[in-house]
Design a protein around this motif. Structure first.
Motif, mmCIF file in Angstrom:
data_model
loop_
_atom_site.group_PDB
_atom_site.id
_atom_site.type_symbol
_atom_site.label_atom_id
_atom_site.label_comp_id
_atom_site.label_asym_id
_atom_site.label_seq_id
_atom_site.Cartn_x
_atom_site.Cartn_y
_atom_site.Cartn_z
ATOM 1 N N GLY A 142 0.770 -1.152 0.025
ATOM 2 C CA GLY A 142 0.018 0.112 0.054
ATOM 3 C C GLY A 142 0.810 1.311 -0.021
ATOM 4 N N THR A 143 1.952 1.254 0.595
ATOM 5 C CA THR A 143 2.920 2.327 0.713
ATOM 6 C C THR A 143 3.503 2.484 -0.681
ATOM 7 O OG1 THR A 143 3.361 1.671 3.096
ATOM 8 C CG2 THR A 143 4.812 3.151 1.804
ATOM 9 N N LEU A 175 0.904 4.306 -2.767
ATOM 10 C CA LEU A 175 0.579 5.664 -2.637
ATOM 11 C C LEU A 175 1.792 6.544 -3.200
ATOM 12 C CD1 LEU A 175 -0.329 5.465 1.134
ATOM 13 C CD2 LEU A 175 -1.662 6.675 -0.676
ATOM 14 N N THR A 186 -4.252 8.444 10.398
ATOM 15 C CA THR A 186 -4.167 7.842 9.257
ATOM 16 C C THR A 186 -2.712 6.845 9.565
ATOM 17 O OG1 THR A 186 -3.568 7.311 6.870
ATOM 18 C CG2 THR A 186 -2.822 9.327 7.814
ATOM 19 N N TYR A 187 -2.621 5.897 9.005
ATOM 20 C CA TYR A 187 -1.235 5.150 9.254
ATOM 21 C C TYR A 187 -0.229 6.142 8.679
ATOM 22 C CZ TYR A 187 2.291 1.379 8.855
ATOM 23 O OH TYR A 187 3.335 0.896 9.188
ATOM 24 N N ALA A 200 2.118 5.676 6.918
ATOM 25 C CA ALA A 200 2.867 5.595 5.544
ATOM 26 C C ALA A 200 1.961 6.451 4.525
ATOM 27 C CB ALA A 200 2.309 4.031 4.882
ATOM 28 N N THR A 201 0.741 7.067 4.886
ATOM 29 C CA THR A 201 0.216 8.192 3.846
ATOM 30 C C THR A 201 0.992 9.249 3.919
ATOM 31 O OG1 THR A 201 -2.033 7.188 5.069
ATOM 32 C CG2 THR A 201 -2.068 9.250 3.719
ATOM 33 N N VAL A 222 -8.389 9.567 3.642
ATOM 34 C CA VAL A 222 -8.017 8.123 3.845
ATOM 35 C C VAL A 222 -9.440 7.421 4.409
ATOM 36 C CG1 VAL A 222 -6.512 6.761 5.122
ATOM 37 C CG2 VAL A 222 -5.899 8.827 4.444
ATOM 38 N N MET A 266 -10.445 5.349 6.644
ATOM 39 C CA MET A 266 -9.956 4.701 7.818
ATOM 40 C C MET A 266 -11.083 3.326 8.299
ATOM 41 S SD MET A 266 -6.937 5.537 8.586
ATOM 42 C CE MET A 266 -6.536 5.117 10.188
ATOM 43 N N CYS A 322 -6.409 2.000 1.498
ATOM 44 C CA CYS A 322 -5.664 0.748 1.921
ATOM 45 C C CYS A 322 -6.557 -0.301 3.127
ATOM 46 C CB CYS A 322 -4.326 1.086 2.519
ATOM 47 S SG CYS A 322 -2.876 1.456 1.114
ATOM 48 N N GLN A 323 -7.267 0.703 3.861
ATOM 49 C CA GLN A 323 -7.976 -0.018 4.675
ATOM 50 C C GLN A 323 -9.475 -0.144 4.399
ATOM 51 O OE1 GLN A 323 -7.619 1.558 8.979
ATOM 52 N NE2 GLN A 323 -5.374 1.606 8.666
ATOM 53 N N SER A 337 -4.163 -1.527 -0.113
ATOM 54 C CA SER A 337 -3.353 -2.721 0.615
ATOM 55 C C SER A 337 -3.794 -3.909 0.744
ATOM 56 C CB SER A 337 -2.842 -1.920 2.109
ATOM 57 O OG SER A 337 -1.898 -2.995 2.548
ATOM 58 N N ASN A 383 -1.806 -6.126 2.520
ATOM 59 C CA ASN A 383 -1.020 -6.824 3.742
ATOM 60 C C ASN A 383 -1.804 -7.656 4.664
ATOM 61 O OD1 ASN A 383 -2.051 -5.387 6.302
ATOM 62 N ND2 ASN A 383 -0.466 -3.684 5.881
ATOM 63 N N GLY A 424 1.057 -6.580 -0.248
ATOM 64 C CA GLY A 424 0.683 -6.382 -1.690
ATOM 65 C C GLY A 424 -0.156 -4.930 -1.788
HETATM 66 C C1 LIG Z 1 -4.291 3.798 5.843
HETATM 67 C C2 LIG Z 1 -2.965 3.250 5.405
HETATM 68 N N1 LIG Z 1 -2.300 3.555 4.432
HETATM 69 C C3 LIG Z 1 -1.232 2.927 3.684
HETATM 70 C C4 LIG Z 1 -0.889 1.735 4.220
HETATM 71 C C5 LIG Z 1 0.219 1.005 3.900
HETATM 72 O O1 LIG Z 1 0.039 -0.231 3.457
HETATM 73 P P1 LIG Z 1 1.099 -1.238 3.383
HETATM 74 O O2 LIG Z 1 1.295 -1.705 4.690
HETATM 75 O O3 LIG Z 1 0.550 -2.482 2.518
HETATM 76 O O4 LIG Z 1 2.480 -0.726 2.847
HETATM 77 C C6 LIG Z 1 -1.641 1.102 5.335
HETATM 78 C C7 LIG Z 1 -1.285 -0.133 6.071
HETATM 79 O O5 LIG Z 1 -1.632 -0.688 7.112
HETATM 80 C C8 LIG Z 1 -2.800 1.678 5.806
HETATM 81 O O6 LIG Z 1 -3.304 1.357 7.091
#
Ligand SMILES: Cc1ncc(COP(=O)(O)O)c(C=O)c1O
Length: 386
Positions: free
Chosen positions: A52-53, A56, A77-78, A80-81, A122, A124, A150-151, A172, A174, A184
């Motif tokens: 997912g990262t 993005l 948000t996680y 990674a966003t 996002v 969520m 992703c979620q 995502s 994952n 993935g």
């Molecule tokens: C909101 C959000 N964005 C991005 C990601 C990143 O996804 P990944 O873990 O597959 O890289 C996640 C993963 O938990 C997420 O919850």
């Protein structure tokens, strides 16, 4: 991961036994998944990628986001966003959420400046953002919209799949998501040019093998998936609607049975089409939320670690790259971008997250589990409100 087992194992074995596990092998399991996911979401173009990262990051790069740009991201948000924004060379500007725990359209509008190039709504915990308001603001101010879904794999908003409303949507797969292949991700875009750039970004050489010639090739990395993962994802996609249906049925029973307890749920922007594995209760005070959380074995959203800006250490510390010349926080092009990060910039968001309690309600809950949870919720509400 809602469910994984024999079907995925059989799908993966079939690819392994064929001897072609590479994405460009005879099986074409990645391509098959992309086609199936496009049908499922109604998207024009789908590209499978490593996570997912990555989804993005490459989505923003394909859309032309980079140094000198500010991108609005929500306080919840996680991490990674926000780090994905930095990976493109741009600067994340963190904005408030509202009671729906999603990015606040009002906060988006207030945060827009000359350098604002994009916003990332996002979706969520399987709930969707107020996309109507967000798209209206984005069109008015000519902002790009990259949905972080992703979620929210399997979630819909007004008849459209989450991730298909903005200029790009990212997913995502994952281990913790609604469907998984271990690790993935996928990107959905609307324009052919963006899709072609994505092909180059995800696989600098595959771009040539596939004979793509519509854009001039540029230097990029490689974050493609194997056909083993593609096959697992197709098996997972077959399971998804049934599992989401079960989850929704469980949640509806709980909501109905606890409707008169005085408890408030978070306001939802897509009542019957979310794909969350949780129910979210919003209490009036943090003290009440702590009491409720303990009684129902829930978790307050403020405690979900890297899902709140106060826990995004690399952003708060402005460490954007290991090489100083490649660090967006130090780049000349970003000199005029806003970078005022600290744990106390958005107290309203922190307050909402401190009062919101998530209670797990997956498709694996039995009728007895549901009954017990209803009893716990009722008991907890009684002790808080009596
Ligand atoms: C909101 C959000 N964005 C991005 C990601 C990143 O996804 P990944 O873990 O597959 O890289 C996640 C993963 O938990 C997420 O919850």
């Amino acid at each position: 991961m809602l469910e994984i087992g024999k079907k995925e194992s059989a799908a993966a074995s079939k690819v392994i036994e064929s001897g072609n596990i590479f994405r460009y092998g005879a099986n074409g399991a990645c391509a098959e998944f992309e086609k199936r996911y496009a049908e499922f979401t109604g998207a024009k173009y789908v590209s499978l990628t490593a996570s997912g990262t990555t989804a993005l990051t490459v989505a923003m790069q394909a859309l032309g986001i980079g140094p000198g740009d500010e991108v609005l991201v929500p306080a919840h948000t996680y991490m990674a966003t926000a780090t994905a924004v930095v990976a493109t060379g741009a600067i994340p500007v963190i904005v408030d959420i509202d009671e729906s725990i999603m990015i606040s359209p009002k906060a988006i509008e207030k945060a827009i400046r000359k350098r604002t190039k994009a916003v990332i709504p996002v979706h969520m915990w399987g709930h969707v953002c107020d996309m109507k308001s967000i798209m209206k603001i984005a069109r008015k101010h000519k902002l790009l919209v990259i949905e972080d879904a992703c979620q929210c794999v399997g979630g819909f908003y007004e008849g459209k799949a989450a991730g298909t409303i903005g200029d790009a949507g990212c997913f995502s797969f994952n281990f913790f998501k609604n469907m998984t292949c271990g690790e993935g991700g996928a990107v959905i875009v609307k324009k052919k040019e963006h899709h072609e750039r994505l092909a180059n970004l995800i696989d600098c050489c595959g771009f040539f093998w596939e004979g793509r010639k519509s854009i001039e090739a540029f230097c990029a990395g490689s974050t493609r998936k194997s056909d083993i993962e593609g096959a697992i994802l197709t098996a997972q996609l077959d399971r998804l609607p049934g599992l989401i249906k079960k989850s929704r049925a469980n949640k509806k029973r709980i909501i109905k049975a606890t409707a008169k307890c005085g408890l408030k749920q978070i306001p939802l922007h897509s009542l019957d089409h979310e794909c969350s594995q949780m129910l979210m209760f919003q209490l009036e005070t943090e003290e009440q939320a702590i009491k409720f959380q303990t009684a129902v074995s829930g978790i307050r959203l403020i405690q979900t670690g890297r899902h709140t800006f106060t826990e995004w250490d690399p952003i708060l510390n402005k460490i954007g790259h290991i090489h100083p010349l490649m660090d967006p926080f130090k780049m000349k092009a970003n000199e005029k971008c806003r970078m005022n990060y600290s744990k106390d910039i958005l107290p309203k968001s922190v307050d909402i997250l401190s009062r919101t309690v998530a209670v797990g309600t997956g498709p694996k809950m039995t009728a007895d589990d549901v009954k017990k949870l209803i009893a716990k919720i009722k008991e907890a509400a009684k002790s808080i409100y009596s």
